[in-house]
Design a protein around this motif. Structure first.
Motif, PDB file in Angstrom:
ATOM      1  N   VAL B 129       0.855  -1.192   0.000  1.00  0.00           N
ATOM      2  CA  VAL B 129       0.000   0.000   0.000  1.00  0.00           C
ATOM      3  C   VAL B 129       0.888   1.238   0.000  1.00  0.00           C
ATOM      4  O   VAL B 129       1.609   1.501   0.954  1.00  0.00           O
ATOM      5  N   ALA B 130       0.794   1.983  -1.089  1.00  0.00           N
ATOM      6  CA  ALA B 130       1.651   3.159  -1.248  1.00  0.00           C
ATOM      7  C   ALA B 130       0.976   4.429  -0.752  1.00  0.00           C
ATOM      8  O   ALA B 130       1.620   5.462  -0.613  1.00  0.00           O
ATOM      9  N   GLY B 131      -0.335   4.356  -0.514  1.00  0.00           N
ATOM     10  CA  GLY B 131      -1.019   5.551  -0.048  1.00  0.00           C
ATOM     11  C   GLY B 131      -2.441   5.231   0.370  1.00  0.00           C
ATOM     12  O   GLY B 131      -3.036   4.256  -0.103  1.00  0.00           O
ATOM     13  N   ILE B 132      -2.951   6.059   1.266  1.00  0.00           N
ATOM     14  CA  ILE B 132      -4.341   5.900   1.710  1.00  0.00           C
ATOM     15  C   ILE B 132      -5.037   7.253   1.700  1.00  0.00           C
ATOM     16  O   ILE B 132      -4.436   8.265   2.071  1.00  0.00           O
ATOM     17  N   ALA B 133      -6.292   7.250   1.231  1.00  0.00           N
ATOM     18  CA  ALA B 133      -7.110   8.465   1.300  1.00  0.00           C
ATOM     19  C   ALA B 133      -8.245   8.156   2.269  1.00  0.00           C
ATOM     20  O   ALA B 133      -9.112   7.341   1.970  1.00  0.00           O
ATOM     21  N   MET B 134      -8.187   8.772   3.421  1.00  0.00           N
ATOM     22  CA  MET B 134      -9.178   8.510   4.465  1.00  0.00           C
ATOM     23  C   MET B 134     -10.139   9.686   4.541  1.00  0.00           C
ATOM     24  O   MET B 134      -9.707  10.826   4.712  1.00  0.00           O
ATOM     25  N   MET B 135     -11.410   9.364   4.447  1.00  0.00           N
ATOM     26  CA  MET B 135     -12.429  10.408   4.545  1.00  0.00           C
ATOM     27  C   MET B 135     -13.277  10.171   5.794  1.00  0.00           C
ATOM     28  O   MET B 135     -13.886   9.118   5.936  1.00  0.00           O
ATOM     29  N   ASN B 136     -13.247  11.110   6.681  1.00  0.00           N
ATOM     30  CA  ASN B 136     -14.002  11.035   7.930  1.00  0.00           C
ATOM     31  C   ASN B 136     -13.808   9.717   8.686  1.00  0.00           C
ATOM     32  O   ASN B 136     -14.785   9.040   9.024  1.00  0.00           O
ATOM     33  N   PRO B 137     -12.577   9.352   8.985  1.00  0.00           N
ATOM     34  CA  PRO B 137     -12.365   8.116   9.744  1.00  0.00           C
ATOM     35  C   PRO B 137     -12.737   8.331  11.211  1.00  0.00           C
ATOM     36  O   PRO B 137     -12.356   9.321  11.818  1.00  0.00           O
ATOM     37  N   GLN B 138     -13.510   7.414  11.754  1.00  0.00           N
ATOM     38  CA  GLN B 138     -13.911   7.519  13.155  1.00  0.00           C
ATOM     39  C   GLN B 138     -13.666   6.183  13.836  1.00  0.00           C
ATOM     40  O   GLN B 138     -13.818   5.135  13.223  1.00  0.00           O
TER      41      GLN B 138
END
Lengths: 288, 287
Positions: B129-138
């Motif tokens: 995994v070269a990158g992660i896009a996290m949107m509103n992680p809770q």
């Protein structure tokens, strides 16, 4: 103070026993025109006694689609378990089908239903075809039922028969979902203007088509058999029931108190078990 | 650009849709996996995941949006692996599929809410995994003490800001304040004023260490939060004293979307998310 260690990734947990072998009782695929493919999921009948009727499940549109997807899958599994082959599919510009929602309109979506009927017939080779449809999906299914002589049955779940009232309700729903504080303006915009409904753009032409839809036009019976499902209070249900009876359709009316899961937030999703059971029971009785 | 339905996973019971770049594009080496937002199926809230998949594929990336077990069209698991571990196991299986079938060597993982958590955890465990896009992680970790600590801290900061806002006083005086929540926050803060929660500290330390590991191996991290979403509180507590270091690494990008709800329902906010992820993916895939 010794610091407490926490395995926040649960990396040390075992992976458990070997998984079961594949179960190919359903198949996701694309079908229809090569330049505008639709997405479908076909469920083969699970029991040994295959019934001679294939169910084609027609979703509602827009945000109602997302909220009803889970219940629809459960329905497909129950029907398949009862011996009925089932096809669920996404209209053009909806779900996983090609195109954008803005590309869709009632004519194209009805053509999608026709393509789904052809695909389901090809796969199932069943004698009868029954459309199971919710909200505006039911509106379109009634029109198709009247046109296609090979459609024997309709399951109409809270069908939309008053397009103007439906559009007004969608606008209100959008305001209720989006506006956490009531806005100060009191004047409502022209309900025929293009609008956004809970993340979906409804163009002026789509709104006009919805308002112009007349699923209760005509005096010929659209199909032989119909199950009218009413979840919660639905002002249109009585009209639909009356019209189906007047046109000579063999109609069963089933009412449940709710909730109307197509309006419920996904994290509060409820499977309407009694309603799904009623559908399976009706199928089993009519298409024994 | 074409889309194909796939059955994935060891039991071929997970349903995915593969979006391929336009024909004639170079063979992609970077794949994107888009992970369920809660129990919303793979099309995403407001069909956001479909739009995102197509935009990323147009950039030349191979994109898979799929349903985890028991969600959308995918079958439930038939073993006893708990949910939070299953999401990682299944994501790795999808990565393996894309590697074996399409030669993908590096992955970007994208998700909203629980999808963001899965992307983070999988990245921590899988070097591909070269990158992660996290949107509103809770959430990040399932412990009541941890969640209470973060959310009370967030509410306390929220009430502190409102103390100086005259409209808030009007709400309190006219009975529109959530009194129960206010009282529980005050009691919690008083009780814990002289005693830091051990569990919360341990969880934050663990997660910060994992985050640090991602940055050390040069994984790109995009964090998109709706303004006021509790994900901002979670990330603030996790990053803690190391926040400045993380931000100065150049690998952590943070974006706040004003007015957006938790799943970016409105079209204007969807478009903002799409543009941010598109740009980030282009940069991260080529780095």
């Amino acid at each position: 103070m010794r610091r407490q260690a926490v395995d926040t990734l649960n990396a040390s947990q075992p992976t458990g026993p070997a998984p079961a072998t594949p179960d190919p009782s359903f198949e996701p695929f694309y079908f229809g025109n090569a330049d505008q493919p639709l997405y479908g999921c076909y469920h083969k009948p699970i029991t040994g006694s295959n019934r001679d009727c294939v169910a084609v499940l027609c979703y509602p549109i827009g945000a109602e689609y997302i909220r009803s997807h889970r219940a629809y899958r459960h329905l497909a599994l129950r029907l398949a378990k009862a011996g009925f082959p089932v096809l669920r599919f996404d209209y053009l510009g909806c779900g996983d089908a090609s195109g954008d929602f803005e590309d869709g309109n009632v004519d194209l979506w009805q053509r999608g239903i026709l393509l789904a009927i052809d695909e389901a017939s090809r796969r199932a080779r069943a004698k009868s075809i029954c459309l199971v449809a919710l909200r505006f999906g039911a509106t379109m299914a009634m029109t198709i039922g009247a046109r296609r002589h090979d459609v024997d049955g309709l399951v109409l779940w809270n069908p939309v028969v008053d397009g103007e009232a439906y559009i007004k309700a969608l606008r209100k729903w959008h305001r209720d979902v989006i506006e956490t504080e009531p806005r100060k303006h009191a004047v409502d915009s022209d309900h025929r203007e293009a609008t956004e409904v809970v993340g979906y753009p409804f163009s002026t032409s789509l709104i006009e088509q919805i308002i112009a839809a007349e699923p209760l036009a005509g005096s010929r019976p659209p199909v032989h058999n119909a199950l009218l499902l009413e979840t919660g209070d639905d002002a249109d249900a009585a009209r639909v029931n009356q019209w189906l009876n007047q046109t000579g359709v063999n109609v069963t009316h089933h009412k449940e108190p709710g909730p109307q899961m197509w309006l419920t937030e996904p994290y509060q999703a409820v499977i309407p078990h009694e309603t799904l059971q009623a559908v399976v029971a009706w199928f089993s009785k009519v298409y024994a | 650009m074409s889309e194909q339905a796939r059955l994935l996973g060891k039991t071929e019971s997970l349903v995915g849709v593969l979006t391929k770049p336009p024909s004639g594009s170079p063979q992609p080496r970077v794949g994107v996996i888009v992970l369920n937002a809660g129990i919303v199926h793979r099309v995403g809230p407001g069909r956001l995941y479909v739009k995102l998949s197509r935009r990323l594929a147009a950039q030349g990336l191979l994109v898979m949006r799929y349903d985890g077990s028991g969600i959308g069209d995918s079958e439930p698991r038939r073993d006893n692996i708990p949910y939070d571990k299953a999401t990682i196991v299944e994501t790795v299986e999808v990565m393996n599929h894309m590697a074996e079938q399409h030669g993908i060597e590096r992955f970007l993982l994208v998700g909203i809410c629980s999808g963001a958590i899965t992307s983070f955890k999988t990245a921590c465990l899988d070097q591909r995994v070269a990158g992660i896009a996290m949107m509103n992680p809770q959430g990040f970790y399932d412990a009541a003490a941890w969640k209470t600590h973060v959310e009370s801290r967030g509410w306390a900061q929220d009430y502190w800001r409102k103390l100086i806002n005259p409209e808030s006083w009007l709400k309190a005086l006219t009975g529109k304040t959530q009194y129960r929540r206010l009282i529980s926050v005050v009691l919690y803060r008083v009780k814990n004023r002289f005693k830091k929660s051990e569990v919360a500290t341990a969880v934050a330390d663990s997660l910060a260490t994992y985050l640090s590991g991602l940055i050390e191996r040069r994984a790109g991290i995009l964090l998109i939060a709706s303004k006021g979403d509790s994900s901002q509180d979670y990330m603030s507590v996790i990053m803690g004293a190391r926040a400045k270091t993380f931000r100065e690494s150049g690998l952590l990008e943070e974006e706040i979307i004003d007015g957006a709800d938790h799943t970016f329902t409105e079209l204007v906010h969807q478009e903002q998310v799409l543009k941010l992820v598109e740009a980030w993916a282009a940069r991260t895939a080529s780095s």
